[in-house]
Design a protein around this motif. Structure first.
Motif, PDB file in Angstrom:
ATOM      1  N   ARG A  92     -10.207  65.676 -98.207  1.00  0.00           N
ATOM      2  CA  ARG A  92      -8.906  65.492 -98.976  1.00  0.00           C
ATOM      3  C   ARG A  92      -8.070  64.277 -98.261  1.00  0.00           C
ATOM      4  NH1 ARG A  92      -3.501  68.013 -98.226  1.00  0.00           N
ATOM      5  NH2 ARG A  92      -4.654  68.988 -96.417  1.00  0.00           N
ATOM      6  N   ALA A  93      -7.462  63.440 -98.513  1.00  0.00           N
ATOM      7  CA  ALA A  93      -6.840  62.412 -97.846  1.00  0.00           C
ATOM      8  C   ALA A  93      -5.333  62.907 -97.772  1.00  0.00           C
ATOM      9  CB  ALA A  93      -6.533  60.803 -98.750  1.00  0.00           C
ATOM     10  N   CYS A  94      -4.783  63.415 -96.519  1.00  0.00           N
ATOM     11  CA  CYS A  94      -3.708  64.138 -96.077  1.00  0.00           C
ATOM     12  C   CYS A  94      -2.698  63.271 -96.095  1.00  0.00           C
ATOM     13  CB  CYS A  94      -3.778  64.664 -94.834  1.00  0.00           C
ATOM     14  SG  CYS A  94      -5.363  65.824 -94.494  1.00  0.00           S
ATOM     15  N   ASP A  95      -2.575  61.895 -95.721  1.00  0.00           N
ATOM     16  CA  ASP A  95      -1.561  60.992 -96.015  1.00  0.00           C
ATOM     17  C   ASP A  95      -2.261  59.662 -95.879  1.00  0.00           C
ATOM     18  OD1 ASP A  95      -1.722  59.922 -93.084  1.00  0.00           O
ATOM     19  OD2 ASP A  95      -1.062  61.708 -92.535  1.00  0.00           O
ATOM     20  N   LEU A  96      -1.448  58.590 -95.966  1.00  0.00           N
ATOM     21  CA  LEU A  96      -2.276  57.229 -96.166  1.00  0.00           C
ATOM     22  C   LEU A  96      -3.153  56.711 -95.041  1.00  0.00           C
ATOM     23  CD1 LEU A  96      -1.886  54.246 -96.944  1.00  0.00           C
ATOM     24  CD2 LEU A  96       0.403  53.896 -95.777  1.00  0.00           C
ATOM     25  N   ARG A  97      -2.821  56.962 -93.771  1.00  0.00           N
ATOM     26  CA  ARG A  97      -3.996  56.479 -92.860  1.00  0.00           C
ATOM     27  C   ARG A  97      -4.781  57.766 -92.700  1.00  0.00           C
ATOM     28  NH1 ARG A  97      -2.288  51.414 -93.340  1.00  0.00           N
ATOM     29  NH2 ARG A  97      -0.192  51.192 -93.156  1.00  0.00           N
ATOM     30  N   ALA A  98      -4.538  58.898 -92.723  1.00  0.00           N
ATOM     31  CA  ALA A  98      -5.670  59.731 -92.734  1.00  0.00           C
ATOM     32  C   ALA A  98      -6.682  59.404 -93.954  1.00  0.00           C
ATOM     33  CB  ALA A  98      -5.033  61.161 -92.766  1.00  0.00           C
ATOM     34  N   GLY A  99      -5.993  59.240 -94.898  1.00  0.00           N
ATOM     35  CA  GLY A  99      -6.977  58.887 -95.999  1.00  0.00           C
ATOM     36  C   GLY A  99      -7.755  57.638 -95.897  1.00  0.00           C
ATOM     37  N   ALA A 100      -7.377  56.653 -95.216  1.00  0.00           N
ATOM     38  CA  ALA A 100      -8.258  55.644 -94.657  1.00  0.00           C
ATOM     39  C   ALA A 100      -9.152  56.051 -93.688  1.00  0.00           C
ATOM     40  CB  ALA A 100      -7.297  54.409 -93.917  1.00  0.00           C
ATOM     41  N   ALA A 101      -8.841  57.219 -92.892  1.00  0.00           N
ATOM     42  CA  ALA A 101     -10.003  57.657 -91.981  1.00  0.00           C
ATOM     43  C   ALA A 101     -10.983  58.234 -92.638  1.00  0.00           C
ATOM     44  CB  ALA A 101      -9.429  58.599 -91.030  1.00  0.00           C
ATOM     45  N   MET A 102     -10.600  58.975 -93.644  1.00  0.00           N
ATOM     46  CA  MET A 102     -11.742  59.512 -94.569  1.00  0.00           C
ATOM     47  C   MET A 102     -12.765  58.528 -95.064  1.00  0.00           C
ATOM     48  SD  MET A 102     -11.288  62.561 -94.137  1.00  0.00           S
ATOM     49  CE  MET A 102     -10.153  62.955 -92.765  1.00  0.00           C
ATOM     50  N   ILE A 103     -12.135  57.333 -95.550  1.00  0.00           N
ATOM     51  CA  ILE A 103     -13.104  56.443 -96.039  1.00  0.00           C
ATOM     52  C   ILE A 103     -13.810  56.072 -94.995  1.00  0.00           C
ATOM     53  CG2 ILE A 103     -13.126  54.368 -97.096  1.00  0.00           C
ATOM     54  CD1 ILE A 103     -10.734  54.751 -98.596  1.00  0.00           C
ATOM     55  N   VAL A 104     -13.257  55.680 -93.796  1.00  0.00           N
ATOM     56  CA  VAL A 104     -14.201  55.074 -92.530  1.00  0.00           C
ATOM     57  C   VAL A 104     -15.246  56.031 -92.159  1.00  0.00           C
ATOM     58  CG1 VAL A 104     -14.012  54.501 -90.147  1.00  0.00           C
ATOM     59  CG2 VAL A 104     -12.283  53.862 -91.732  1.00  0.00           C
ATOM     60  N   ALA A 105     -14.767  57.402 -92.507  1.00  0.00           N
ATOM     61  CA  ALA A 105     -15.840  58.602 -92.149  1.00  0.00           C
ATOM     62  C   ALA A 105     -16.908  58.677 -93.053  1.00  0.00           C
ATOM     63  CB  ALA A 105     -15.028  59.942 -91.911  1.00  0.00           C
ATOM     64  N   GLY A 106     -16.510  58.435 -94.198  1.00  0.00           N
ATOM     65  CA  GLY A 106     -17.561  58.480 -95.323  1.00  0.00           C
ATOM     66  C   GLY A 106     -18.447  57.317 -95.477  1.00  0.00           C
ATOM     67  N   LEU A 107     -18.120  56.149 -95.012  1.00  0.00           N
ATOM     68  CA  LEU A 107     -18.849  54.853 -95.005  1.00  0.00           C
ATOM     69  C   LEU A 107     -19.975  55.270 -93.976  1.00  0.00           C
ATOM     70  CD1 LEU A 107     -16.132  52.218 -94.984  1.00  0.00           C
ATOM     71  CD2 LEU A 107     -18.045  52.673 -96.782  1.00  0.00           C
ATOM     72  N   ALA A 108     -19.471  56.107 -92.790  1.00  0.00           N
ATOM     73  CA  ALA A 108     -20.597  56.089 -91.736  1.00  0.00           C
ATOM     74  C   ALA A 108     -21.454  57.589 -91.822  1.00  0.00           C
ATOM     75  CB  ALA A 108     -19.815  56.388 -90.295  1.00  0.00           C
ATOM     76  N   ALA A 109     -21.052  58.388 -92.776  1.00  0.00           N
ATOM     77  CA  ALA A 109     -21.670  59.632 -93.005  1.00  0.00           C
ATOM     78  C   ALA A 109     -22.921  59.515 -93.678  1.00  0.00           C
ATOM     79  CB  ALA A 109     -20.718  60.475 -93.516  1.00  0.00           C
ATOM     80  N   ASP A 110     -23.859  60.419 -93.472  1.00  0.00           N
ATOM     81  CA  ASP A 110     -24.994  60.585 -94.282  1.00  0.00           C
ATOM     82  C   ASP A 110     -24.534  61.388 -95.564  1.00  0.00           C
ATOM     83  OD1 ASP A 110     -26.557  59.440 -92.580  1.00  0.00           O
ATOM     84  OD2 ASP A 110     -27.666  61.113 -91.949  1.00  0.00           O
ATOM     85  N   GLY A 111     -25.120  60.586 -96.635  1.00  0.00           N
ATOM     86  CA  GLY A 111     -25.005  61.676 -97.830  1.00  0.00           C
ATOM     87  C   GLY A 111     -23.619  61.050 -98.694  1.00  0.00           C
ATOM     88  N   THR A 112     -23.100  62.078 -99.395  1.00  0.00           N
ATOM     89  CA  THR A 112     -21.902  61.738-100.387  1.00  0.00           C
ATOM     90  C   THR A 112     -20.628  62.217-100.016  1.00  0.00           C
ATOM     91  OG1 THR A 112     -23.428  61.791-102.154  1.00  0.00           O
ATOM     92  CG2 THR A 112     -21.257  61.805-102.829  1.00  0.00           C
ATOM     93  N   THR A 113     -19.602  61.445 -99.810  1.00  0.00           N
ATOM     94  CA  THR A 113     -18.221  62.002 -99.445  1.00  0.00           C
ATOM     95  C   THR A 113     -17.473  61.700-100.791  1.00  0.00           C
ATOM     96  OG1 THR A 113     -18.404  61.498 -97.270  1.00  0.00           O
ATOM     97  CG2 THR A 113     -16.359  61.496 -98.011  1.00  0.00           C
ATOM     98  N   GLU A 114     -16.620  62.695-101.324  1.00  0.00           N
ATOM     99  CA  GLU A 114     -15.700  62.783-102.421  1.00  0.00           C
ATOM    100  C   GLU A 114     -14.389  62.982-101.584  1.00  0.00           C
ATOM    101  OE1 GLU A 114     -16.032  65.221-105.363  1.00  0.00           O
ATOM    102  OE2 GLU A 114     -18.292  64.599-105.971  1.00  0.00           O
ATOM    103  N   ILE A 115     -13.322  61.808-101.901  1.00  0.00           N
ATOM    104  CA  ILE A 115     -12.098  62.059-101.394  1.00  0.00           C
ATOM    105  C   ILE A 115     -11.118  62.191-102.516  1.00  0.00           C
ATOM    106  CG2 ILE A 115     -10.438  60.782 -99.883  1.00  0.00           C
ATOM    107  CD1 ILE A 115     -12.764  59.148 -98.617  1.00  0.00           C
ATOM    108  N   ASP A 116     -10.189  63.098-102.422  1.00  0.00           N
ATOM    109  CA  ASP A 116      -9.242  63.324-103.488  1.00  0.00           C
ATOM    110  C   ASP A 116      -7.669  63.052-102.615  1.00  0.00           C
ATOM    111  OD1 ASP A 116      -8.503  65.622-102.343  1.00  0.00           O
ATOM    112  OD2 ASP A 116      -9.397  66.829-103.838  1.00  0.00           O
ATOM    113  N   HIS A 117      -6.916  62.940-103.759  1.00  0.00           N
ATOM    114  CA  HIS A 117      -5.251  62.786-103.206  1.00  0.00           C
ATOM    115  C   HIS A 117      -5.388  61.078-102.774  1.00  0.00           C
ATOM    116  CE1 HIS A 117      -4.848  66.926-103.373  1.00  0.00           C
ATOM    117  NE2 HIS A 117      -3.620  66.892-102.965  1.00  0.00           N
ATOM    118  N   ILE A 118      -5.904  60.254-103.311  1.00  0.00           N
ATOM    119  CA  ILE A 118      -6.287  58.940-102.886  1.00  0.00           C
ATOM    120  C   ILE A 118      -5.103  58.158-103.392  1.00  0.00           C
ATOM    121  CG2 ILE A 118      -8.638  59.158-103.208  1.00  0.00           C
ATOM    122  CD1 ILE A 118      -8.121  57.322-105.868  1.00  0.00           C
TER     123      ILE A 118
END
Ligand code: UD1
Length: 431
Positions: free
Chosen positions: A368-394
């Motif tokens: 989940r994107a907890c706030d604006l910058r935390a959401g951006a951090a989830m994207i950064v993490a998802g780009l680096a991670a192996d496999g699929t990341t789904e982020i909501d509250h975008i």
């Protein structure tokens, strides 16, 4: 429900163009209320926070003409309202700039207390104390700030800020533009967007000196005239993409930045083993080898920005060794830590400090994107991670990043905006 879906683990290659600064735009657009005539503002980012600020301005009676995707012309001669209602103000923190701008231009403002990301307590007492020091009568009643200037208008004075505050510094600057005599703001914040607001006001005929230092002098003028102004590039958007390259690996030219504004971020990434080369208005960011641990403490500019804390934390999750992150501005800015743990990060939070033990890889997960910058951090993490990341509250991310999906796809990221129905079943690809 819209989500970002990322297939991670792909290094990034190519170029990313940085848009205008969100936190400058959301102050400069309300500042158009001070201008007699039309002002043309260029390099405005296409993000939902800007759409909202323009909507508030139009609700007040301003005429806004879109010239192209990053330029608007604003004419405030037909403004007939000085109140910003709860439904609009609660959606955006920066609505507090309407208090300073309306009070300055019309001698009266009724603005609902602002909303914005939940980072813990976000008082505006310093803003209000500043207006009172200028001679305004300020009251908070039924959730609204009511501010009014005395008969003869506001008067310049000496204001010492108890705490370094970006918003209070800019709001008091707005309030003081037409005040009689000189206003001196001491212990002012020094962020690049403070200099940008001062430059905008000066370009329209104002007289502000010292922005970018901790003493700002505002000499009152009788009016501002129309003109053209271009907003600076977004320091945090650029920093976010720098951390994306660091986390995912690869080599990307981050274009149209002011490298000086990024020194605090560049220094940390260099220390971690990321290569950064300044090429005029661009930065070439590359990461091939292992990242090393370091400690980060967020501070007012020119310190490391709190708005980059969660994104660099993702890089530290992937760096060799143990790192310490200390949040020096907000009381509650680690809500993303539990989301990162779902991806395999080893991060322990105790109050304002996070202890991060680097892992070799993160794995994709629904987060989940907890706030604006935390959401951006989830994207950064998802780009680096192996496999699929789904982020909501975008919707949080859309508040502050122009076309983040398009910009990342351009450098080879596999990120898509996908519409999911609320209950299980069919989903469609949106772009
Ligand atoms: C702005 C940014 C935000 C960023 C923050 C710090 C905008 C729209 N938002 O927020 O993204 O995280 O700067 O760089 O530009 N404080 C008081 N009383 C006040 C005002 C602030 O005690 O009247 C305290 C806050 O609780 C906080 C600190 O001062 O601990 C800094 O806040 P401030 O710089 O004002 O943040 P914002 O302007 O709200």
């Amino acid at each position: 429900m819209l989500k970002y879906v990322i297939q991670g683990g792909k290094p990034l290659h190519g170029e990313i163009n940085i848009s205008g600064a969100k936190n400058a735009a959301v102050a400069i657009i309300p500042a158009a209320l001070l201008v007699n005539g039309t002002c043309r503002i260029e390099n405005i980012p296409q993000i939902s926070d800007v759409t909202l600020i323009l909507e508030i301005l139009q609700e007040l009676g301003a005429r806004v003409r879109t010239v192209n995707r990053s330029t608007v012309e604003i004419d405030c001669s037909s403004v007939h309202r000085t109140n910003v209602p709860y439904e609009l103000a609660r959606q955006i923190r920066a609505s507090y700039y309407f208090i300073g701008a309306l009070l300055s231009r019309f001698g009266t403002a009724q603005v609902s207390m602002p909303g914005g990301c939940d980072l813990g307590a976000r008082p505006i007492d310093l803003h209000l104390k500043g207006f009172m020091a200028l001679g305004a009568n300020v009251e908070v009643k039924n959730g609204y700030v009511h501010a009014s200037a005395p008969e003869g208008g506001l008067t310049g004075t000496h204001i010492y800020m108890d705490q370094v505050s970006v918003g209070a510094t800019m709001n008091v600057m707005l309030g003081a533009v037409f005040a009689k005599g000189t206003t001196i703001i001491e212990n002012a914040a020094k962020e690049p967007h403070i200099v940008d607001l001062a430059n905008f006001i000066n370009a329209m005929g104002g007289n502000i000196m010292g922005a970018g230092t901790d003493i700002i002098k505002v000499r009152g003028v009788s009016s501002l005239h129309g003109g053209t102004y271009s907003i600076i590039p977004d320091q945090i958007e650029a920093g976010t993409y720098m951390t994306a390259v660091a986390a995912a690996g690869g080599s990307v030219l981050i274009k149209n930045v002011i490298p000086k504004h990024l020194d605090c971020i560049t220094a940390k990434l260099l220390e971690m083993g990321v290569q950064i080369e300044e090429q005029g208005d661009d930065l070439l960011v590359s990461r091939t080898g292992t990242m090393h641990h370091t400690n980060v403490k967020t501070m007012p500019y020119p310190g490391f920005p709190t708005d980059m804390q969660s994104q660099i934390a993702v890089c530290l999750c992937l760096a060799e060794g143990t790192s310490l992150v200390t949040e020096g501005i907000w009381e509650n800015r680690y809500r993303y830590a539990d989301e990162l743990k779902r991806m395999g990060a080893k991060i322990q939070v105790d109050g304002k400090v996070a202890v991060i033990e680097g892992v070799r890889k993160l794995t994709g997960a629904p987060v989940r994107a907890c706030d604006l910058r935390a959401g951006a951090a989830m994207i950064v993490a998802g780009l680096a991670a192996d496999g699929t990341t789904e982020i909501d509250h975008i919707h949080y991310v859309e508040r502050g990043y122009e076309d983040i999906v398009g910009k990342l796809r351009n450098v080879g990221a596999d990120i898509r905006l996908v519409e999911f129905p609320d209950d299980a079943g069919h989903h469609s690809n949106v772009g």
